[in-house]
Design a protein around this motif. Sequence first.
Motif, PDB file in Angstrom:
ATOM      1  N   HIS A 149       0.850  -1.189   0.000  1.00 54.22           N
ATOM      2  CA  HIS A 149       0.000   0.000   0.000  1.00 54.22           C
ATOM      3  C   HIS A 149       0.887   1.241   0.000  1.00 54.22           C
ATOM      4  N   PRO A 150       0.547   2.267  -0.817  1.00 49.66           N
ATOM      5  CA  PRO A 150       1.424   3.439  -0.949  1.00 49.66           C
ATOM      6  C   PRO A 150       1.357   4.439   0.199  1.00 49.66           C
ATOM      7  N   SER A 151       0.662   4.130   1.251  1.00 48.59           N
ATOM      8  CA  SER A 151       0.560   5.038   2.391  1.00 48.59           C
ATOM      9  C   SER A 151       1.934   5.358   2.966  1.00 48.59           C
ATOM     10  N   GLY A 152       2.074   6.576   3.457  1.00 49.53           N
ATOM     11  CA  GLY A 152       3.323   6.974   4.092  1.00 49.53           C
ATOM     12  C   GLY A 152       3.667   6.129   5.297  1.00 49.53           C
ATOM     13  N   ALA A 153       2.649   5.541   5.934  1.00 49.22           N
ATOM     14  CA  ALA A 153       2.889   4.670   7.084  1.00 49.22           C
ATOM     15  C   ALA A 153       3.599   3.387   6.672  1.00 49.22           C
ATOM     16  N   ASN A 154       3.644   3.121   5.378  1.00 50.67           N
ATOM     17  CA  ASN A 154       4.264   1.911   4.843  1.00 50.67           C
ATOM     18  C   ASN A 154       5.627   2.224   4.220  1.00 50.67           C
ATOM     19  N   ALA A 155       6.222   3.315   4.648  1.00 50.06           N
ATOM     20  CA  ALA A 155       7.413   3.847   3.987  1.00 50.06           C
ATOM     21  C   ALA A 155       8.563   2.854   3.899  1.00 50.06           C
ATOM     22  N   GLU A 156       8.770   2.060   4.934  1.00 49.30           N
ATOM     23  CA  GLU A 156       9.910   1.136   4.941  1.00 49.30           C
ATOM     24  C   GLU A 156       9.735   0.048   3.874  1.00 49.30           C
ATOM     25  N   ARG A 157       8.553  -0.514   3.788  1.00 42.39           N
ATOM     26  CA  ARG A 157       8.291  -1.549   2.781  1.00 42.39           C
ATOM     27  C   ARG A 157       8.406  -0.973   1.369  1.00 42.39           C
ATOM     28  N   ILE A 158       7.889   0.231   1.191  1.00 38.50           N
ATOM     29  CA  ILE A 158       7.963   0.875  -0.126  1.00 38.50           C
ATOM     30  C   ILE A 158       9.413   1.111  -0.524  1.00 38.50           C
ATOM     31  N   ALA A 159      10.208   1.599   0.421  1.00 39.28           N
ATOM     32  CA  ALA A 159      11.616   1.888   0.128  1.00 39.28           C
ATOM     33  C   ALA A 159      12.357   0.616  -0.278  1.00 39.28           C
ATOM     34  N   PHE A 160      12.076  -0.498   0.407  1.00 34.23           N
ATOM     35  CA  PHE A 160      12.734  -1.752   0.041  1.00 34.23           C
ATOM     36  C   PHE A 160      12.224  -2.251  -1.309  1.00 34.23           C
ATOM     37  N   PHE A 161      10.933  -2.156  -1.542  1.00 35.64           N
ATOM     38  CA  PHE A 161      10.336  -2.595  -2.800  1.00 35.64           C
ATOM     39  C   PHE A 161      10.964  -1.849  -3.973  1.00 35.64           C
ATOM     40  N   LEU A 162      11.267  -0.570  -3.767  1.00 32.80           N
ATOM     41  CA  LEU A 162      11.846   0.266  -4.818  1.00 32.80           C
ATOM     42  C   LEU A 162      13.371   0.182  -4.879  1.00 32.80           C
TER      43      LEU A 162
ATOM     44  N   ARG B  30      15.414   1.247  -2.578  1.00 38.32           N
ATOM     45  CA  ARG B  30      16.003   2.429  -1.953  1.00 38.32           C
ATOM     46  C   ARG B  30      16.522   2.134  -0.545  1.00 38.32           C
ATOM     47  N   LYS B  31      16.228   0.949  -0.045  1.00 40.34           N
ATOM     48  CA  LYS B  31      16.682   0.569   1.287  1.00 40.34           C
ATOM     49  C   LYS B  31      17.202  -0.856   1.220  1.00 40.34           C
ATOM     50  N   ARG B  32      18.360  -1.076   1.832  1.00 40.84           N
ATOM     51  CA  ARG B  32      18.973  -2.397   1.788  1.00 40.84           C
ATOM     52  C   ARG B  32      18.353  -3.330   2.825  1.00 40.84           C
ATOM     53  N   ARG B  33      18.460  -4.631   2.548  1.00 41.15           N
ATOM     54  CA  ARG B  33      17.891  -5.641   3.426  1.00 41.15           C
ATOM     55  C   ARG B  33      18.390  -5.492   4.862  1.00 41.15           C
ATOM     56  N   GLU B  34      19.688  -5.242   5.022  1.00 44.91           N
ATOM     57  CA  GLU B  34      20.261  -5.174   6.374  1.00 44.91           C
ATOM     58  C   GLU B  34      19.795  -3.933   7.148  1.00 44.91           C
ATOM     59  N   GLU B  35      19.177  -3.012   6.472  1.00 44.93           N
ATOM     60  CA  GLU B  35      18.677  -1.804   7.125  1.00 44.93           C
ATOM     61  C   GLU B  35      17.228  -1.935   7.571  1.00 44.93           C
ATOM     62  N   LEU B  36      16.583  -3.040   7.230  1.00 45.29           N
ATOM     63  CA  LEU B  36      15.167  -3.212   7.529  1.00 45.29           C
ATOM     64  C   LEU B  36      14.926  -3.569   8.989  1.00 45.29           C
ATOM     65  N   SER B  37      13.797  -3.123   9.496  1.00 47.79           N
ATOM     66  CA  SER B  37      13.391  -3.513  10.839  1.00 47.79           C
ATOM     67  C   SER B  37      12.772  -4.907  10.785  1.00 47.79           C
ATOM     68  N   SER B  38      12.510  -5.462  11.970  1.00 47.37           N
ATOM     69  CA  SER B  38      11.943  -6.812  12.044  1.00 47.37           C
ATOM     70  C   SER B  38      10.493  -6.861  11.564  1.00 47.37           C
ATOM     71  N   LYS B  39       9.882  -5.696  11.365  1.00 47.90           N
ATOM     72  CA  LYS B  39       8.487  -5.641  10.907  1.00 47.90           C
ATOM     73  C   LYS B  39       8.341  -5.977   9.434  1.00 47.90           C
ATOM     74  N   VAL B  40       9.443  -5.944   8.696  1.00 55.47           N
ATOM     75  CA  VAL B  40       9.397  -6.123   7.249  1.00 55.47           C
ATOM     76  C   VAL B  40       9.860  -7.525   6.867  1.00 55.47           C
ATOM     77  N   ASN B  41       9.118  -8.177   6.010  1.00 55.61           N
ATOM     78  CA  ASN B  41       9.486  -9.484   5.476  1.00 55.61           C
ATOM     79  C   ASN B  41      10.058  -9.281   4.073  1.00 55.61           C
ATOM     80  N   PRO B  42      11.380  -9.204   3.939  1.00 53.39           N
ATOM     81  CA  PRO B  42      11.965  -8.882   2.628  1.00 53.39           C
ATOM     82  C   PRO B  42      11.695  -9.946   1.569  1.00 53.39           C
ATOM     83  N   GLU B  43      11.676 -11.207   1.967  1.00 55.28           N
ATOM     84  CA  GLU B  43      11.450 -12.275   0.988  1.00 55.28           C
ATOM     85  C   GLU B  43      10.064 -12.158   0.363  1.00 55.28           C
ATOM     86  N   LYS B  44       9.090 -11.827   1.170  1.00 60.01           N
ATOM     87  CA  LYS B  44       7.723 -11.674   0.665  1.00 60.01           C
ATOM     88  C   LYS B  44       7.645 -10.525  -0.346  1.00 60.01           C
TER      89      LYS B  44
END
Length: 263
Positions: free
Chosen positions: A218-231, A233-247
């Motif tokens: 979802h493009p909501s600003g509250a989803n910024a971390e997932r959006i950044a990884f999807f695009l 713009r953010k590396r896997r090692e920078e993600l919080s535990s809330k994000v499932n990078p494989e998914k």
Amino acid sequence: MANNLFSTFAPLLRTITTIELEAEIARPQRLLIETGGSPGKMLEVAYAPFDHVNPGADVVIVGLTPGRQQMGNALIAARRSLQNGRTEAEAAEDAKIFASFSGPMRSNLVAMLDSIGLSRSLGIATAGSLWAGDAHRVHFTSILRYPVFVNGANYTGAPSPTMTPLLYTHLMKWFAEEMRALPNAVFIPLGPVAGEAVEMVAAKGGLDRRQVLAGLPHPSGANAERIAFFLGRKRREELSSKVNPEKLLAARAALTDKILGLS
């Protein structure tokens, strides 16, 4: 598809003052369509002019429901168009294009759609033109067409739209009808709740599963971390535990492959 609710509320929009309209956006009363309950939650469905359906659309972008900001933008645009002498059909279209996915989420959405190759598939420079010169190619909608509020706040997916009687009724009354009116379009739901609902309605209506491109965050600003990884713009090692990078990686690959298949 007739804009029945637009016709119902157009007389109010023609005459309401700016102060009155601002009050209605903050706390709908004359614009309130329906209320209902869910354990611990008060649900309110309010009117905003998201009635227009583009029957010639190639792609349908499907959100959850218009938030209060989008509701306000649509009402203000429709009121302005009506007061400027535009017909009800023209005012409904003006409001829908102006307000759909407006605000910061639009730039996030454009970036993600471009990243999965939608613009290339449509033969346009960028998905951003779907709000401008290429608006005839797209239909913007939500699984819940009219704004839903839970205890006065924007609806964010809970309670479930497929399991809550009031929400399910609106889903099947409005969105299912839109899907039937666009049998050849590709549907892109935003976020998992919208994705589940679109896939359910598609299955009930016999729509080809290849026409549903689910998996976009979802493009909501509250989803910024997932959006950044999807695009990217953010590396896997920078993600919080809330994000499932494989998914997210799997969803991105599947969406890209589906769009390539459509091309």
